[in-house]
Enzyme design. Sequence first.
Site, PDB file in Angstrom:
ATOM      1  N   ARG A 181       0.946  -0.981   0.577  1.00 43.28           N
ATOM      2  CA  ARG A 181      -0.186  -0.029  -0.274  1.00 43.28           C
ATOM      3  C   ARG A 181       0.756   1.306  -0.166  1.00 43.28           C
ATOM      4  O   ARG A 181       0.486   2.231  -0.260  1.00 43.28           O
ATOM      5  CB  ARG A 181      -1.180  -0.027   1.572  1.00 43.28           C
ATOM      6  CG  ARG A 181      -1.554   1.125   0.845  1.00 43.28           C
ATOM      7  CD  ARG A 181      -2.397   1.295   2.722  1.00 43.28           C
ATOM      8  NE  ARG A 181      -2.816   2.416   2.629  1.00 43.28           N
ATOM      9  CZ  ARG A 181      -4.827   2.506   3.635  1.00 43.28           C
ATOM     10  NH1 ARG A 181      -4.398   1.864   4.186  1.00 43.28           N
ATOM     11  NH2 ARG A 181      -4.662   4.100   3.924  1.00 43.28           N
ATOM     12  N   ASN A 200     -10.953  -3.995  -0.851  1.00 40.21           N
ATOM     13  CA  ASN A 200     -10.248  -3.175  -2.731  1.00 40.21           C
ATOM     14  C   ASN A 200      -9.768  -3.618  -3.482  1.00 40.21           C
ATOM     15  O   ASN A 200      -8.719  -4.568  -3.508  1.00 40.21           O
ATOM     16  CB  ASN A 200     -10.452  -1.982  -1.692  1.00 40.21           C
ATOM     17  CG  ASN A 200     -10.926  -1.383  -1.337  1.00 40.21           C
ATOM     18  OD1 ASN A 200     -12.546  -1.202  -1.307  1.00 40.21           O
ATOM     19  ND2 ASN A 200     -11.325  -1.237  -0.012  1.00 40.21           N
ATOM     20  N   CYS A 232     -19.475  -1.841   0.962  1.00 36.41           N
ATOM     21  CA  CYS A 232     -18.680  -0.831   1.169  1.00 36.41           C
ATOM     22  C   CYS A 232     -18.935   0.042   2.452  1.00 36.41           C
ATOM     23  O   CYS A 232     -20.047  -0.464   2.524  1.00 36.41           O
ATOM     24  CB  CYS A 232     -18.380   0.427  -0.139  1.00 36.41           C
ATOM     25  SG  CYS A 232     -16.961   1.467   0.067  1.00 36.41           S
ATOM     26  N   HIS A 241     -16.746   3.468  -4.143  1.00 34.60           N
ATOM     27  CA  HIS A 241     -14.643   4.590  -4.419  1.00 34.60           C
ATOM     28  C   HIS A 241     -16.458   6.050  -5.172  1.00 34.60           C
ATOM     29  O   HIS A 241     -14.671   6.607  -5.928  1.00 34.60           O
ATOM     30  CB  HIS A 241     -14.692   4.261  -4.166  1.00 34.60           C
ATOM     31  CG  HIS A 241     -13.932   3.652  -3.299  1.00 34.60           C
ATOM     32  ND1 HIS A 241     -12.512   3.109  -2.803  1.00 34.60           N
ATOM     33  CD2 HIS A 241     -14.490   3.170  -1.822  1.00 34.60           C
ATOM     34  CE1 HIS A 241     -12.770   2.513  -1.243  1.00 34.60           C
ATOM     35  NE2 HIS A 241     -14.384   2.608  -1.209  1.00 34.60           N
ATOM     36  N   TYR A 286     -13.961   9.855  -2.130  1.00 36.92           N
ATOM     37  CA  TYR A 286     -13.317   9.720  -3.108  1.00 36.92           C
ATOM     38  C   TYR A 286     -13.232  10.448  -4.014  1.00 36.92           C
ATOM     39  O   TYR A 286     -13.099  10.242  -4.881  1.00 36.92           O
ATOM     40  CB  TYR A 286     -13.491   8.076  -3.293  1.00 36.92           C
ATOM     41  CG  TYR A 286     -13.347   7.100  -1.835  1.00 36.92           C
ATOM     42  CD1 TYR A 286     -11.851   6.858  -2.049  1.00 36.92           C
ATOM     43  CD2 TYR A 286     -13.695   6.777  -0.850  1.00 36.92           C
ATOM     44  CE1 TYR A 286     -11.743   6.351  -0.454  1.00 36.92           C
ATOM     45  CE2 TYR A 286     -13.694   5.749  -0.066  1.00 36.92           C
ATOM     46  CZ  TYR A 286     -12.240   5.376   0.396  1.00 36.92           C
ATOM     47  OH  TYR A 286     -12.174   4.877   0.988  1.00 36.92           O
TER      48      TYR A 286
END
Length: 421
Positions: free
Chosen positions: A90, A144, A164, A194, A244
């Site tokens: 990440r 995700n 989500c 998102h 987002y």
Amino acid sequence: MKLAVVGGGSTYTPELIDGFARLREVLPIDELALIDPAAERLELVGALARRIFARQDHPGTVTTTADLDAGVDGADAVLLQLRVGGQAARERDETWPLECGCVGQETTGAGGLAKALRTVPVVLDIAERVRRSNPHAWIIDFTNPVGIVTRALLDAGHKAVGLCNVAIGFQRKFAKLLDVAPAEVHLDHVGLNHLTWELGVRLGGPDGTDVLPRLLAEHGEAVADDLHLPRTLVDRLGAVPSYYLRYYYAHDEVVRTQRDKPTRAAEVAALERQLLEMYADPALDTKPELLARRGGAYYSEAAVDLAASLLREGGSTHQAVNTLNRGTLPFLPEDAVIETQARIDRDGAHPLPVPALDPQFTGLIAHVTAYEELALRAALHGGRDRVFKALLAHPLVGQFEYAEQLTDQLLAHNKEHLAWA
């Protein structure tokens, strides 16, 4: 009833456990299997889960295992919350895109594509093993990028629904602002994972009175502040975008900010170290307040509601999920995966009708849907050219020079996770 959680050693898991313990009348669990190859983390989280169950007088048992096949055996539903490559991957996803002036984010843009490429093959392997063990089990995906992962699962014929926490987060915030019970608030929540907007806020159900104009008139400043977007933009949209959307509506500003501060991955890694120290305390038998900073607010309530509706007779509810379009948004293919309100029952998710969408929404939704289809092709079949095409199609990349550079960077940073690279 048996539920299995793949990625059960996550520091997230006590949030889920807390919901299972508090809402045991909604979802009566006999066994909760936590599955994770990280033995040390799994031991800490599993022990805390048992203490939370004991404190709440939950009669169910919590088991832990690194053996996926054993863990999912006999499960009625399997929840996926894994992170291929961990926080280290990440961290990379959030940094190398910045070198091209593109947003560094783990679920969208170039970083989101990298995560999809790492994740989809792993999830499909897990799902196939679940199907061999118990073909009637539901798969609930919280991993995700949820939209792409759910599309991969559904295309492969699995019984899957994507989940989500954005919608339930808005529901709880709006209920507080309106001084009503959360159950009274129904959102006209529509888009892609998102990439959603709240087009209406209805009191009393899908056919209730839309109070979004009043909400924005009275609390627009607070709503906009939460989104890190200007109040004037929210007013002009006439809808509330998800957090987002700032990556699209304020892209360059976000990039400047990201370049000047530590990554979210670094913040989360530090939080995880603190949380694991807390979890090791044998006296701890509740989820710590610090966990709220880890993310995933209200995930447990959303997961309980979804699992209960899928598994219990007569348990139908309305919930925002990721599922097949099936004509809900007529400008998208039937097999696109959208995020929208749906009626959930033992047969799965059935999208509710949505209001007609303005081109300012349909254009971006269609654009990102095309990218997601290309991203899934790259995840399933590999190949530098497929990666390049997906990046070129993404509205946060778009330019061929950036797509070329980002393709090279993505492959260089992910070779250990991509067998074909």
